[in-house]
Scaffold this motif. Structure first.
Motif, PDB file in Angstrom:
ATOM      1  N   GLU A 614      12.374  -9.219  -4.305  1.00 36.50           N
ATOM      2  CA  GLU A 614      12.511  -7.784  -4.020  1.00 36.50           C
ATOM      3  C   GLU A 614      11.285  -7.205  -3.330  1.00 36.50           C
ATOM      4  O   GLU A 614      11.350  -6.120  -2.736  1.00 36.50           O
ATOM      5  N   ALA A 615      10.166  -7.932  -3.375  1.00 36.50           N
ATOM      6  CA  ALA A 615       8.953  -7.436  -2.712  1.00 36.50           C
ATOM      7  C   ALA A 615       9.034  -7.558  -1.198  1.00 36.50           C
ATOM      8  O   ALA A 615       8.147  -7.051  -0.495  1.00 36.50           O
ATOM      9  N   ASP A 617      11.086  -6.036   0.695  1.00 33.74           N
ATOM     10  CA  ASP A 617      11.259  -4.663   1.197  1.00 33.74           C
ATOM     11  C   ASP A 617      10.072  -3.772   0.875  1.00 33.74           C
ATOM     12  O   ASP A 617       9.833  -2.782   1.574  1.00 33.74           O
ATOM     13  N   ARG A 618       9.321  -4.107  -0.161  1.00 35.24           N
ATOM     14  CA  ARG A 618       8.187  -3.257  -0.553  1.00 35.24           C
ATOM     15  C   ARG A 618       6.979  -3.475   0.351  1.00 35.24           C
ATOM     16  O   ARG A 618       6.181  -2.562   0.547  1.00 35.24           O
ATOM     17  N   PHE A 619       6.795  -4.669   0.873  1.00 32.91           N
ATOM     18  CA  PHE A 619       5.637  -4.986   1.713  1.00 32.91           C
ATOM     19  C   PHE A 619       6.127  -5.520   3.060  1.00 32.91           C
ATOM     20  O   PHE A 619       5.969  -6.700   3.364  1.00 32.91           O
ATOM     21  N   GLN A 622       2.764  -6.185   5.516  1.00 28.79           N
ATOM     22  CA  GLN A 622       1.522  -6.665   4.915  1.00 28.79           C
ATOM     23  C   GLN A 622       1.215  -8.115   5.255  1.00 28.79           C
ATOM     24  O   GLN A 622       0.171  -8.621   4.858  1.00 28.79           O
ATOM     25  N   TYR A 632       4.824 -11.071  -6.720  1.00 23.80           N
ATOM     26  CA  TYR A 632       4.945  -9.647  -7.008  1.00 23.80           C
ATOM     27  C   TYR A 632       6.414  -9.214  -7.105  1.00 23.80           C
ATOM     28  O   TYR A 632       6.722  -8.035  -6.849  1.00 23.80           O
ATOM     29  N   SER A 633       7.295 -10.138  -7.463  1.00 25.74           N
ATOM     30  CA  SER A 633       8.717  -9.847  -7.642  1.00 25.74           C
ATOM     31  C   SER A 633       9.134 -10.260  -9.040  1.00 25.74           C
ATOM     32  O   SER A 633       9.614 -11.383  -9.252  1.00 25.74           O
TER      33      SER A 633
END
Length: 1087
Positions: A614-615, A617-619, A622, A632-633
């Protein structure tokens, strides 16, 4: 009786004169006197027994009536405030009477009316503030009662007074009033309609315009234009012109000041010469102001100063010598109103009030009731004017009366508030703002000294404060830097401890995996594939599509060919339903491949799971590798834990990263791979040279571990001198992968002294040429010419990343690099071999193939499996030695070796050089897994064969005999595979349309014959990159099928004017070159 009546009359007159006795009291007193008179007459009649003198009685009553009538008329005139009018001189016939409001009269009338109403029986006394809150009935009653009292002469009112109050008034004959002719007010419109341009003339301009009358002309040109009587485009000329040009004389401020002061001095001189005339004017003014019954505006006169307060000639002389633009050079009276009431203004000269001045005395008399607060205010104002030596200031009484309200409240007044009472405050304000003006006034020397001392002390304090602030700022910067350093050190220490813990856990789990490998490889297990590219952050930032580069190995899903294996594939891109369905169908072909019947193909939903962190879409920007995103998921990690719970599992990565260890530690599983630091060390160009050297593998002539430009130039010059037969030299950056960090230079073509060096080389034998003294002259010449040749002719392969040679050289010397020779042959073949060093220490060749290059021989876009360019025995020996060297250095898992082979032009023998080593899972290996999954075959790398079981065939001995048992037939296959096909026009076609197009052209896979083509979908957003696998019975057929597919796809998705960016053409040209060599080799073998 007469005395009583006279007393009553005298008392009433006094009451009327004083304007303080109420009317009710007067009427009651009259009534009492009449009753007293009646009783006295009755008593005297009874006592004396004589008759009443009727004549005397009538005389007394008449006198009483006359007195009451006189007082009634006086009072009615008093409360009705009948004005005395003064007729205009011009028109005495017509005048408009004006009701004037005079303060004392109105107050007295209100008091009399209030006392009268309070004495009337039947009415209740109410305070004045409650009258406004009375009901409508009460207000009407009060109004009616007031009307009766005010007009007692009416017969109806006399009867009501007699009925209600017992007062019998005599009949009062009202004086005839002079009639005033009043003009009747006319209502309605006072102007007539104006003529406008008819609508017909507005529509048709050819019609004759209507005439313009004189009354229309008097309205003006603008009115004629607005009503349309004059056309809008008409040119108008005024005769005579409204504005006449004329020269205007401009007067200076000094001349205006001189003229105004000369008029003031002339007026003062006339007053001094004729004081009697001045007194007469003043008396006339007083009498005019004291006119009875008139409220007329006060006479307005210009402010003048008395002879006692006139400015001295010295002051005038000083002002005349000053600059005309300064405030001192301007007359303060010019900045005030031209005319003003004399008793509301007075002038202060030089900060001192003249108590004998006329204007001051008039001002003091006018504001005598507020003089106490005025004096407090004036003291502050005088101090301000004396401090700044203001020559003149005009005080406005009304403004001071408003300003003194704040003084009474105890408020401290500011300078602006003090100046607000001045009529010439703008002039005074400019005067106060003159530099140094404060020091010309009262105690100016002391103020100047105080100012100098305070400024010096302020300067010293300011300097000290600035020094203290700089020190404090520096202390703050040091403190913040120290806190950040401490925090960074603490975090760094925590990260080191965490990574050290992850590394220790990795090593302990690796030992457990090695000790139980034989059991794990045969039991039910889960393989977690994380195709993460653990490059440096700078390398990831320079990548064009890093998420697509990490998704090139979808063939890892084919590990489910082993029935004991479940695959968990961590995907760096989100897959839509179309892609997921395609892979379910692709993996479902396994059943049809085993049975040989295409109808058995199904969609496979089990034994493989695709998870996207899911990370992702968050990063999005980066540039994180896949293992970092998975770290980080938490949801993805939780799902993987649930999938591997209760069974053996291990992680297979790609390019190792420290976050791979963190993810494995979170999941509690081992990693089939090498430690990240070891993998990065030996995956570099220089590190691979060390491995090959220790394994005694032939490598190209060259130099590695180059970190300075001088070292680079000296090493290259020496290599060129030692190997003059090498015409091209390659330069590679250590940390780059593939051909991104590669450059080349053709020395034989661009080096000026190359032919001379060859002639010098022929003078000596090969052994003698190796001596330094023989090479000294050639080496010196090459070293001198080399920098200029490299500057102009060295070419980086990836021009987007390294546009110039200088930038490439800077990167090479900063990160380290190698120099190696390009094979001195016309025909060169590069091959890739994938090895597996399992935890048990066994070395296996899992894939081998010949490379297919793109637009340059240094860029690989695909390969053909199995390899056909190197004898299998020689290849096996080289790979075993490389594997042993890697195993000695702690390398574990998958690694890829790149070799180059050619025919030596001097010895005519085949040469094999090891050029590169990557300690990672390669794209070729992933496509090989897909190849074996779709063919149910085995790849024998020791013999370079791909064995595929064919379909069962029925064998008949004779026509009349029964069928015998079916015997399987084995056959070989060749495949051409690639995951780096690019065509920008593919993004214009959806995948379902693309597959329909391929089906129409016969591009597909035959599960029965186990040959054909299969595509690998990489992502569903851009769709400009794709992978393809072509399988055939021989190498020539596989190459032709691959090239044909590329040609058809290019023709279908491209237009003559929209070819797009693609490497299809380069790949087809390379295949055509390979096919030509293949045909030539066949002819040679047949001969």
């Amino acid at each position: 009786m007469t005395a009583a009546v006279l007393g009553c009359k005298s008392h009433a007159a006094c009451g009327m004169a004083g304007a303080a006795d109420p009317v009710g009291h007067l009427l009651v007193q009259v009534q009492n006197d009449l009753e007293h008179l009646k009783k006295k007459l009755v008593n005297s009649n009874q006592q004396n027994g004589t008759g009443v003198d009727i004549q005397a009685l009538e005389t007394a009553i008449k006198r009483t009536e006359r007195g009451i009538k006189k007082h009634t008329q006086d009072y009615l005139a008093y409360i009705s405030c009948n004005p005395m009018t003064i007729l205009h001189e011009q028109n005495k016939d017509k005048y408009t009477p004006r009701v004037l409001k005079w303060g004392p009269q109105m107050e007295a009338a209100k008091q009399n009316q209030k006392s009268l109403l309070s004495d009337i029986p039947g009415t209740r006394r109410q305070p004045l503030n409650t009258i406004s809150h009375m009901s409508p009935g009460q207000l009407h009653k009060l109004t009616f009662s007031t009307r009766i009292v005010c007009k007692p002469e009416r017969p109806t009112h006399r009867d009501l007074l007699n009925q209600n109050y017992g007062i019998s008034f005599p009949l009062i004959n009202s004086k005839p009033k002079s009639s005033v002719s009043m003009e009747k007010i006319a209502k309605g419109p006072t102007i007539t309609h104006l003529s406008v341009l008819p609508a017909s003339h507005r529509m048709d301009s050819s019609l004759t315009p209507p005439p313009v009358h004189e009354k229309d002309v008097q309205k003006g040109i603008l009115s004629l234009l607005q009503r349309g009587l004059i056309p809008p485009a008409a040119r108008l000329t005024l005769v005579p012109p409204a504005v006449r040009p004329q020269t205007l004389a401009l007067h200076s401020a000094q001349s205006r000041w001189t003229a105004s002061h000369s008029q003031g001095r002339e007026h003062a001189r006339q007053k001094e010469e004729d004081p009697h005339q001045a007194n007469q004017d003043q008396d006339h003014l007083d009498s005019y102001l004291s006119s009875d019954g008139m409220e007329t505006p006060l006479p307005l006169v210009r402010h003048n100063v008395s002879s006692k307060t006139t400015r001295t000639s010295a002051n005038v002389t000083n002002q005349e010598t000053e600059d005309s633009e300064s405030p001192a050079s301007q007359d303060p009276w010019e900045l005030t109103n031209e005319i003003a009431p004399i008793d509301q203004f007075f002038t202060i000269y030089n900060g001192v009030i003249d108590p004998q001045a006329t204007d001051f005395l008039a001002f003091k008399q006018h504001y005598c009731l507020s003089w106490g607060s005025f004096m407090t205010f004036l003291k502050s104002l005088l101090r301000l004017l004396q401090d700044y030596a203001v020559p003149a200031a005009v005080v406005n009484g009304e403004r001071m009366r408003i300003a003194t309200l704040d003084v009474e409240l105890g408020k401290t007044l500011s300078t602006s508030e003090l100046l607000s009472v001045l009529e010439n405050r703008s002039w005074v304000h400019k005067f106060l703002n003159q530099p140094g003006q404060r020091y010309k006034g009262r105690e100016g020397m002391s103020a100047a000294a105080l100012k100098i001392q305070s400024m010096w002390r302020g300067y010293k304090d300011r300097v000290a404060y600035l020094a203290h602030r700089r020190q404090r700022w520096a202390a703050g910067v040091i403190a913040i830097a120290w806190l950040l350093y401490v925090q960074k050190s603490r975090v760094h220490k925590m990260l080191l401890e965490s990574r050290d813990r992850h590394l220790q856990n990795f090593r302990s789990r690796a030992k457990h995996l090695a000790s139980n490998w034989n059991h794990i490889r045969t039991c039910r297990r889960s393989i977690i594939h994380i195709p993460s590219l653990g490059y440096t952050e700078k390398q990831r930032a320079q990548a064009t599509d890093p998420h697509i580069d990490q998704n090139l190995q979808m063939g890892r899903l084919c590990d489910i060919a082993d029935p004991n294996v479940d695959v968990i594939y961590v995907c760096p891109v989100k897959m839509d339903e179309e892609m997921a369905q395609y892979y379910r169908k692709l993996l479902g072909l396994r059943t049809a491949v085993l049975s040989g019947n295409s109808e058995d193909a199904t969609e496979l939903h089990e034994r493989f799971t695709i998870i996207t962190p899911e990370a992702v879409d968050r990063f999005p920007n980066q540039h994180m590798c896949l293992s970092t995103l998975l770290k980080y998921s938490p949801k993805a990690l939780h799902r993987i834990r649930n999938l591997i719970q209760g069974r053996e599992a291990y992680v297979v990565g790609r390019v190792p990263h420290v976050d791979d260890l963190a993810v494995a530690d979170m999941l509690g599983v081992p990693i089939l791979g090498t430690e990240p630091e070891v993998a990065h060390l030996y995956s570099t160009k220089s590190g691979s040279k060390r491995i090959f050297t220790s394994a005694d593998i032939p490598i190209p002539p060259g130099q590695y571990d180059i970190y300075t430009e001088e070292q680079f130039l000296s090493a290259l010059g020496q290599l060129i001198t030692d190997n003059l037969l090498v015409t091209r030299w390659l330069f590679k950056v250590d940390h780059e992968c593939g051909s991104n960090g590669t450059a080349f230079c053709d020395i034989a073509v661009h080096l000026p002294c190359y032919n001379w060096a060859l002639r010098e080389n022929k003078k000596y034998s090969p052994d003698t040429w190796k001596q330094k003294w023989a090479q000294e002259k050639v080496l010196k010449q090459i070293t001198e010419e080399l920098p200029q040749v490299l500057e102009y002719y060295a070419q980086p392969v990836n021009r987007k990343r390294y546009p110039t040679w200088g930038r490439f050289l800077q990167t090479l010397v900063s990160h380290g690099g190698v120099i190696e020779a390009y094979p001195p042959a016309e025909s060169i073949t590069c091959l890739t071999v994938d090895l597996l060093i399992n935890p048990g220490g066994e070395i296996q060749m899992v894939s081998c193939g010949d490379q297919i290059h793109g637009n340059t021989p240094l860029q690989c876009i695909g390969s053909s499996v199995p390899q056909c360019s190197v004898p299998p025995s020689m290849l096996e020996s080289i790979c075993n030695r490389i594997g042993e060297a890697c195993k000695m250095r702690g390398v574990l898992g998958y690694l890829s070796v790149e070799l180059v082979t050619f025919i030596d032009p001097q010895s005519l023998e085949q040469q094999i050089w090891a050029t590169d080593l990557d300690l990672c899972y390669s794209d070729q290996l992933a496509m090989t897994q897909l190849l074996l999954y779709l063919t149910n075959g085995t790849l024998d790398c020791t013999n370079s064969q791909l064995n595929v079981p064919s379909t069962f065939r029925k064998m008949e001995r004779s026509r009349h005999q029964a069928l015998t048992a079916e015997a399987p037939l084995a056959c070989s296959r060749f495949a051409v595979l690639s995951t780096r096909l690019v065509h920008t026009n593919l993004s214009l076609v959806y995948y379902n349309v693309f597959f329909q197009m391929c089906k129409a052209h016969g591009i597909g896979y035959d599960v029965k014959e186990k040959q054909g083509s299969v595509f690998v979908l990489l992502e569903n957003l851009k769709r400009h990159r794709i992978g393809m696998l072509s399988i055939a019975e021989d190498l020539q057929g596989a190459l032709m099928t691959f090239a044909r597919n590329l040609f058809i796809i290019h023709q279908e998705i491209s237009a003559p004017k929209m070819q797009g960016e693609t490497n299809f053409k380069d790949c087809v040209q390379e295949i055509e070159t390979i096919l030509g060599v293949t045909e030539e080799n066949k002819l040679v073998f047949e001969q």
